[in-house]
Design a protein around this motif. Structure first.
Motif, mmCIF file in Angstrom:
data_model
loop_
_atom_site.group_PDB
_atom_site.id
_atom_site.type_symbol
_atom_site.label_atom_id
_atom_site.label_comp_id
_atom_site.label_asym_id
_atom_site.label_seq_id
_atom_site.Cartn_x
_atom_site.Cartn_y
_atom_site.Cartn_z
ATOM 1 N N PHE A 91 -9.026 7.511 -24.941
ATOM 2 C CA PHE A 91 -10.090 7.386 -23.942
ATOM 3 C C PHE A 91 -9.590 7.671 -22.529
ATOM 4 O O PHE A 91 -10.276 8.312 -21.740
ATOM 5 C CB PHE A 91 -10.720 5.989 -23.991
ATOM 6 C CG PHE A 91 -11.813 5.876 -25.012
ATOM 7 C CD1 PHE A 91 -12.931 6.695 -24.937
ATOM 8 C CD2 PHE A 91 -11.730 4.967 -26.039
ATOM 9 C CE1 PHE A 91 -13.950 6.607 -25.876
ATOM 10 C CE2 PHE A 91 -12.734 4.861 -26.994
ATOM 11 C CZ PHE A 91 -13.838 5.684 -26.912
ATOM 12 N N ASP A 92 -8.390 7.155 -22.207
ATOM 13 C CA ASP A 92 -7.905 7.357 -20.839
ATOM 14 C C ASP A 92 -7.718 8.845 -20.539
ATOM 15 O O ASP A 92 -8.067 9.321 -19.458
ATOM 16 C CB ASP A 92 -6.588 6.592 -20.613
ATOM 17 C CG ASP A 92 -6.843 5.092 -20.478
ATOM 18 O OD1 ASP A 92 -8.008 4.721 -20.251
ATOM 19 O OD2 ASP A 92 -5.878 4.316 -20.609
ATOM 20 N N ALA A 94 -9.333 11.279 -22.018
ATOM 21 C CA ALA A 94 -10.668 11.900 -21.983
ATOM 22 C C ALA A 94 -11.345 11.647 -20.644
ATOM 23 O O ALA A 94 -11.957 12.560 -20.060
ATOM 24 C CB ALA A 94 -11.524 11.353 -23.125
ATOM 25 N N ASN A 95 -11.204 10.424 -20.123
ATOM 26 C CA ASN A 95 -11.839 10.106 -18.840
ATOM 27 C C ASN A 95 -11.176 10.858 -17.697
ATOM 28 O O ASN A 95 -11.851 11.402 -16.816
ATOM 29 C CB ASN A 95 -11.777 8.593 -18.562
ATOM 30 C CG ASN A 95 -12.686 7.830 -19.510
ATOM 31 O OD1 ASN A 95 -13.662 8.379 -20.014
ATOM 32 N ND2 ASN A 95 -12.358 6.579 -19.778
ATOM 33 N N GLU A 98 -12.256 14.456 -17.806
ATOM 34 C CA GLU A 98 -13.614 14.657 -17.316
ATOM 35 C C GLU A 98 -13.644 14.673 -15.790
ATOM 36 O O GLU A 98 -14.306 15.525 -15.183
ATOM 37 C CB GLU A 98 -14.531 13.563 -17.869
ATOM 38 C CG GLU A 98 -15.987 13.923 -17.731
ATOM 39 C CD GLU A 98 -16.913 12.901 -18.376
ATOM 40 O OE1 GLU A 98 -16.623 12.481 -19.521
ATOM 41 O OE2 GLU A 98 -17.896 12.531 -17.737
ATOM 42 N N SER A 99 -12.888 13.758 -15.167
ATOM 43 C CA SER A 99 -12.965 13.742 -13.698
ATOM 44 C C SER A 99 -12.217 14.929 -13.085
ATOM 45 O O SER A 99 -12.651 15.458 -12.064
ATOM 46 C CB SER A 99 -12.555 12.392 -13.110
ATOM 47 O OG SER A 99 -11.210 12.177 -13.275
ATOM 48 N N LYS A 102 -14.676 17.712 -13.383
ATOM 49 C CA LYS A 102 -15.791 17.510 -12.459
ATOM 50 C C LYS A 102 -15.415 18.014 -11.062
ATOM 51 O O LYS A 102 -16.198 18.704 -10.401
ATOM 52 C CB LYS A 102 -16.153 16.025 -12.411
ATOM 53 C CG LYS A 102 -17.552 15.762 -11.956
ATOM 54 C CD LYS A 102 -17.903 14.298 -12.127
ATOM 55 C CE LYS A 102 -19.135 13.981 -11.304
ATOM 56 N NZ LYS A 102 -19.294 12.542 -11.136
ATOM 57 N N GLN A 107 -17.040 21.845 -17.060
ATOM 58 C CA GLN A 107 -17.199 20.818 -18.094
ATOM 59 C C GLN A 107 -16.822 21.381 -19.458
ATOM 60 O O GLN A 107 -16.771 22.597 -19.633
ATOM 61 C CB GLN A 107 -18.619 20.290 -18.111
ATOM 62 C CG GLN A 107 -19.656 21.364 -18.329
ATOM 63 C CD GLN A 107 -21.072 20.827 -18.152
ATOM 64 O OE1 GLN A 107 -21.282 19.767 -17.582
ATOM 65 N NE2 GLN A 107 -22.041 21.567 -18.647
ATOM 66 N N LEU A 159 -17.594 9.567 -28.881
ATOM 67 C CA LEU A 159 -17.825 9.831 -27.458
ATOM 68 C C LEU A 159 -18.470 11.209 -27.261
ATOM 69 O O LEU A 159 -19.471 11.343 -26.553
ATOM 70 C CB LEU A 159 -16.471 9.767 -26.708
ATOM 71 C CG LEU A 159 -16.500 10.175 -25.248
ATOM 72 C CD1 LEU A 159 -17.046 9.028 -24.394
ATOM 73 C CD2 LEU A 159 -15.103 10.536 -24.737
ATOM 74 N N LYS A 163 -22.360 12.826 -26.249
ATOM 75 C CA LYS A 163 -22.559 13.810 -25.167
ATOM 76 C C LYS A 163 -23.197 15.092 -25.703
ATOM 77 O O LYS A 163 -23.385 16.052 -24.958
ATOM 78 C CB LYS A 163 -21.219 14.157 -24.511
ATOM 79 C CG LYS A 163 -20.628 13.022 -23.682
ATOM 80 C CD LYS A 163 -19.305 13.476 -23.062
ATOM 81 C CE LYS A 163 -18.566 12.354 -22.374
ATOM 82 N NZ LYS A 163 -19.158 11.953 -21.085
#
Ligand code: AP5
Ligand code: MG
Length: 187
Positions: A91-92, A94-95, A98-99, A102, A107, A159, A163
Motif C-alpha cells: 500500500f505504501d 501504491a500511495n 499515485e502522488s 499526480k 495516472q 485497491l 479504481k
C-alpha cells in the motif's frame, strides 16, 4: 500509457512484460531486475539489499521509490509509456506512486493481474532454478516470497479493482495465449 503488472512469483510478469513492451513500444521497468543488477555489481545499494532479496523479503520502500523517481524522470518522455513489472508491491508504494504520478499529471491506465495457482508457481520456479540458478528460487525462499505476495501485494488487487482499472488474466495458459489475452484486453 502506464501499465502495472501484478502477480505472484513465477506468474510470468517478466516474460509477458518483454512481449507487451515490444508490441506497444513501452519501457520495461522491472524493479527485481534492477535490484538483482545492483547486487551483481556490488554497489552500495546492492550490498545493503542482497540478504533481503535472498530471504524473499521486500526491499525498503525508500530505496524502491528513489529508483522509481529516477525511471519516471528519465523514461517517461522517451517511449509511448512505461510498464511496471513488480512495482508497486504494498500500500505504501501504491500511495507514493499515485502522488508522484499526480504531480506529473499522469495516472495508471491499466493494472494487469496475472493469476496463477500455487502448484504451477512451484513447477515454474523449480524449473527456472535449474535453468537460471536465481538465488531466491530456492523452495524455502519461494515460500516466503509467496507469503509476502499474499499479505502485502495481493490487497492491491482490490485497491485497483475499486479504481476500475484492474484486468485479471488467467496466467495458466501458454505464453502466447496469455500474451494474446493481455493484448486483447488492452485494446
Ligand atoms: P521480482 O524479480 O519481481 O520477482 P517475483 O515477483 O518473485 O517474480 P519472478 O520474477 O520470480 O516471476 P515473474 O512473474 O516475473 O515470472 P517469469 O516471467 O520470470 O522480485 C524479486 C525480489 O526483488 C523480491 O522478492 C524483493 O526482494 C525485491 N523486489 C522487487 N520489486 C520490489 C519492490 N517493488 N519493492 C520491494 N522489493 C522488491 O516466469 C517464471 C518462469 O516461468 C520462467 O522460467 C518462465 O520462462 C516460465 N513461464 C512464464 N510464463 C509461462 C507460461 N505461460 N507457461 C509456462 N511457463 C511460463
Ligand atoms: Mg520477474
Amino acid at each position: 500509457m502506464l501499465i502495472v503488472l501484478l502477480g505472484p512469483p513465477g506468474a510470468g510478469k517478466g516474460t509477458q512484460s518483454k512481449k507487451i513492451c515490444e508490441t506497444m513500444n513501452l519501457f520495461h521497468f522491472s524493479t527485481g531486475d534492477i535490484l538483482r543488477n545492483e547486487v551483481k555489481e556490488k554497489t552500495e545499494i546492492g550490498l545493503k539489499i542482497e540478504s533481503i532479496i535472498n530471504a524473499g523479503n521486500l526491499v525498503g520502500d525508500e530505496i524502491i521509490l528513489e529508483i522509481v523517481k529516477k525511471i519516471l524522470k528519465n523514461e517517461l518522455g522517451k517511449n509511448k509509456g512505461i510498464l511496471f513489472d513488480g512495482f508497486p508491491r504494498n500500500f505504501d508504494q501504491a500511495n507514493a506512486f499515485e502522488s508522484l504520478l499526480k504531480d506529473m499529471k499522469k495516472q495508471i491506465n491499466f493494472v494487469i493481474h496475472l493469476s496463477v495457482d500455487q502448484h504451477e508457481i512451484l513447477k515454474r520456479i523449480e524449473k527456472r532454478q535449474i535453468d537460471e540458478n536465481r538465488e531466491d528460487d530456492d523452495v524455502k525462499v519461494l515460500k516466503s516470497r509467496m507469503n509476502v505476495y499474499s499479505n502485502e501485494t495481493m490487497p492491491l488487487v482490490d485497491l485497483y479493482e475499486k479504481k476500475n482499472i484492474l484486468k485479471t488474466i488467467n496466467g495458466m495458459k501458454t505464453v502466447e495465449e496469455v500474451n494474446n489475452d493481455i493484448i486483447n484486453c488492452l485494446k
